[in-house]
Design an enzyme around this catalytic site. Structure first.
Site, PDB file in Angstrom:
ATOM      1  N   THR A 209       1.052  -1.231  -0.012  1.00  0.00           N
ATOM      2  CA  THR A 209       0.139  -0.187  -0.044  1.00  0.00           C
ATOM      3  C   THR A 209       0.822   1.378   0.013  1.00  0.00           C
ATOM      4  O   THR A 209       2.091   1.091   0.497  1.00  0.00           O
ATOM      5  CB  THR A 209      -0.819   0.034   1.432  1.00  0.00           C
ATOM      6  OG1 THR A 209      -1.694  -1.104   1.036  1.00  0.00           O
ATOM      7  CG2 THR A 209      -1.543   1.346   1.639  1.00  0.00           C
ATOM      8  N   ARG A 237     -14.960  -6.247  -0.384  1.00  0.00           N
ATOM      9  CA  ARG A 237     -14.365  -5.654   0.797  1.00  0.00           C
ATOM     10  C   ARG A 237     -13.720  -4.330   0.922  1.00  0.00           C
ATOM     11  O   ARG A 237     -13.057  -3.794  -0.214  1.00  0.00           O
ATOM     12  CB  ARG A 237     -13.383  -6.732   1.363  1.00  0.00           C
ATOM     13  CG  ARG A 237     -12.482  -6.676   2.426  1.00  0.00           C
ATOM     14  CD  ARG A 237     -11.068  -5.781   2.127  1.00  0.00           C
ATOM     15  NE  ARG A 237     -10.231  -5.925   3.459  1.00  0.00           N
ATOM     16  CZ  ARG A 237      -9.295  -5.063   3.577  1.00  0.00           C
ATOM     17  NH1 ARG A 237      -8.977  -4.205   2.532  1.00  0.00           N
ATOM     18  NH2 ARG A 237      -8.593  -4.979   4.619  1.00  0.00           N
ATOM     19  N   ASP A 240      -9.107  -0.161   5.404  1.00  0.00           N
ATOM     20  CA  ASP A 240      -8.950   1.102   6.275  1.00  0.00           C
ATOM     21  C   ASP A 240      -8.647   2.421   5.307  1.00  0.00           C
ATOM     22  O   ASP A 240      -8.988   3.273   5.673  1.00  0.00           O
ATOM     23  CB  ASP A 240      -7.968   1.070   7.156  1.00  0.00           C
ATOM     24  CG  ASP A 240      -6.429   0.453   6.619  1.00  0.00           C
ATOM     25  OD1 ASP A 240      -6.477  -0.331   5.759  1.00  0.00           O
ATOM     26  OD2 ASP A 240      -5.498   1.276   7.086  1.00  0.00           O
ATOM     27  N   GLY A 261      -1.391  -1.835   6.714  1.00  0.00           N
ATOM     28  CA  GLY A 261      -1.341  -2.827   7.468  1.00  0.00           C
ATOM     29  C   GLY A 261      -2.783  -3.686   7.438  1.00  0.00           C
ATOM     30  O   GLY A 261      -3.446  -3.411   6.444  1.00  0.00           O
TER      31      GLY A 261
HETATM   32  N1  ASP Z   1      -4.215  -1.533   4.813  1.00  0.00           N
HETATM   33  C1  ASP Z   1      -4.842  -2.110   3.635  1.00  0.00           C
HETATM   34  C2  ASP Z   1      -6.044  -2.657   3.844  1.00  0.00           C
HETATM   35  O1  ASP Z   1      -6.397  -3.520   4.820  1.00  0.00           O
HETATM   36  C3  ASP Z   1      -3.747  -3.151   3.103  1.00  0.00           C
HETATM   37  C4  ASP Z   1      -2.077  -2.716   3.494  1.00  0.00           C
HETATM   38  O2  ASP Z   1      -1.763  -1.640   3.684  1.00  0.00           O
HETATM   39  O3  ASP Z   1      -1.377  -3.617   3.453  1.00  0.00           O
HETATM   40  O4  ASP Z   1      -6.761  -2.567   2.865  1.00  0.00           O
END
Ligand code: ASP
Length: 354
Positions: A209, A237, A240, A261
């Site tokens: 990300t 889905r 965040d 994350g």
């Molecule tokens: N935070 C992102 C999500 O859950 C994924 C990531 O940052 O790796 O969509």
């Protein structure tokens, strides 16, 4: 007890809790504001940019010289793009969008081209942007045909009275507003990412990300995040990143934050707003507050990941509880000609210029 009586009693109880909570916040605010003044040693900075390219296990990446060099170079390029804009007085949103556009075009990262896919092999992208001077925000979730989702997030902020558009409606909105679209959803799949996804399908997930937070010369804070989401996510889905307050937030009186994350935990802990509000209401130093959230409220099991943040003075926080986080910062101190720049993947930062 009747339902209504029960509601009134529990309302009173809640009110009591709120009052006790508020008293604690104000007492805390006083305490922290006393100590913060002594702790805040950073000189004021003219402008600051912090970027991330995702958090994760990063197993072996640090020891793979060739691969890690590619990430260092990409983070360096992102910082250089932001620096050029901020140095000439360009404002936060311009810098954040340009940096994230760069990441969205780079297949190394989980945003735009190179994004991770749903369990059905489709690409559903999320992005958000927020400005700290007026709390204006825009986001898109689950978009499939917008080449640069961060541009659509900004268009939502600028051109609608809404904060968030999702799915088909968001794609349609972007099309109608002349944003660059892709005809085929598989545009986001590079042969390399698909090959990579196949290879690691069983035991891992793609991280990467991207995010950018900025303090510009006017003293305004901006935050932006763009992502393909979680690997093998269920279609529909939403993570965040596009949820204002969870993965993205900016308030000139608090800080600008972009998270990466396990999104479900970042939503539950309202991480970005949580951090900004600790800084704003409690006067808690940004690094201390960020550590409390990432290592205390979240951890590598429940809420694996990290965040980047900058406050109105230019203080920076970049904690992660995962194996690593692609990240970098650049700042210019008032009265100095040079900029300080560093990038990192694991614990150590590599200083590129001072
Ligand atoms: N935070 C992102 C999500 O859950 C994924 C990531 O940052 O790796 O969509």
């Amino acid at each position: 007890m009747s339902y209504i009586c029960h509601k009134i009693v529990s309302k009173r109880k809640n009110m009591k809790k709120v009052l006790i909570g508020l008293a604690a916040v104000f007492a805390g605010a006083h305490l922290f504001s006393c100590t913060q003044a002594q702790k805040s040693e950073n000189p004021e900075r003219e402008y600051v940019i912090v970027v991330h390219g995702g958090a994760g296990a990063m197993k072996g990446l640090e020891n793979d010289a060739e691969k890690s060099a590619q990430y260092y170079a990409a983070l360096d390029s992102a910082l250089t793009i932001g620096d050029a804009i901020l140095a000439r007085g360009g404002e936060g949103p311009e810098a954040v969008i340009a940096v994230i556009n760069y990441f969205e075009g780079n297949p190394l990262f989980n945003a735009g081209v190179g994004a991770t896919c749903t369990i059905d092999g489709e690409f559903e992208l999320d992005a958000a942007i927020m400005e700290g001077h007026d709390l204006s925000a825009g986001s898109v979730a689950g978009v499939k045909y917008i080449k640069n989702p961060i541009n659509a997030a900004y268009a939502v902020k600028e051109k609608t009275e809404h904060v968030m558009l999702a799915g088909e409606g968001a794609d349609q909105f972007a099309r109608e507003h002349g944003l660059e679209m892709v005809e085929d959803n598989q545009y986001f799949a590079t042969p390399k990412t698909m090959e990579w996804i196949e290879k690691v399908k069983k035991e891992s997930k793609k991280n990467g990300t991207v995010g950018c937070v900025v303090l510009d010369k006017k003293g305004n804070l901006t935050a932006g995040t763009s992502t393909g989401g979680r690997f093998k996510k269920q279609w529909g889905r939403v993570g965040d990143a596009p949820v204002i307050g969870a993965g993205t937030y900016a308030d000139n009186e608090g800080c600008a934050v972009s998270c990466t994350g396990h999104g479900e935990y970042y939503i539950r802990h309202v991480v970005a707003y949580n951090l900004s509000t600790r800084v704003k209401k409690l006067g808690q130093p940004i690094a201390e507050a960020a550590d409390e959230i990432i290592f205390g409220e979240l951890n590598s099991e429940e809420g694996n990941g990290g965040l980047i943040a900058v406050d109105y003075k230019g203080n920076i926080a970049m904690p992660f509880n995962s194996g690593g986080m692609h990240r970098g910062y650049l700042y210019k101190e008032k009265g100095k000609d040079t900029v300080t720049k560093a990038v990192g993947i694991g614990k150590e930062m590599k200083v590129l210029s001072e």
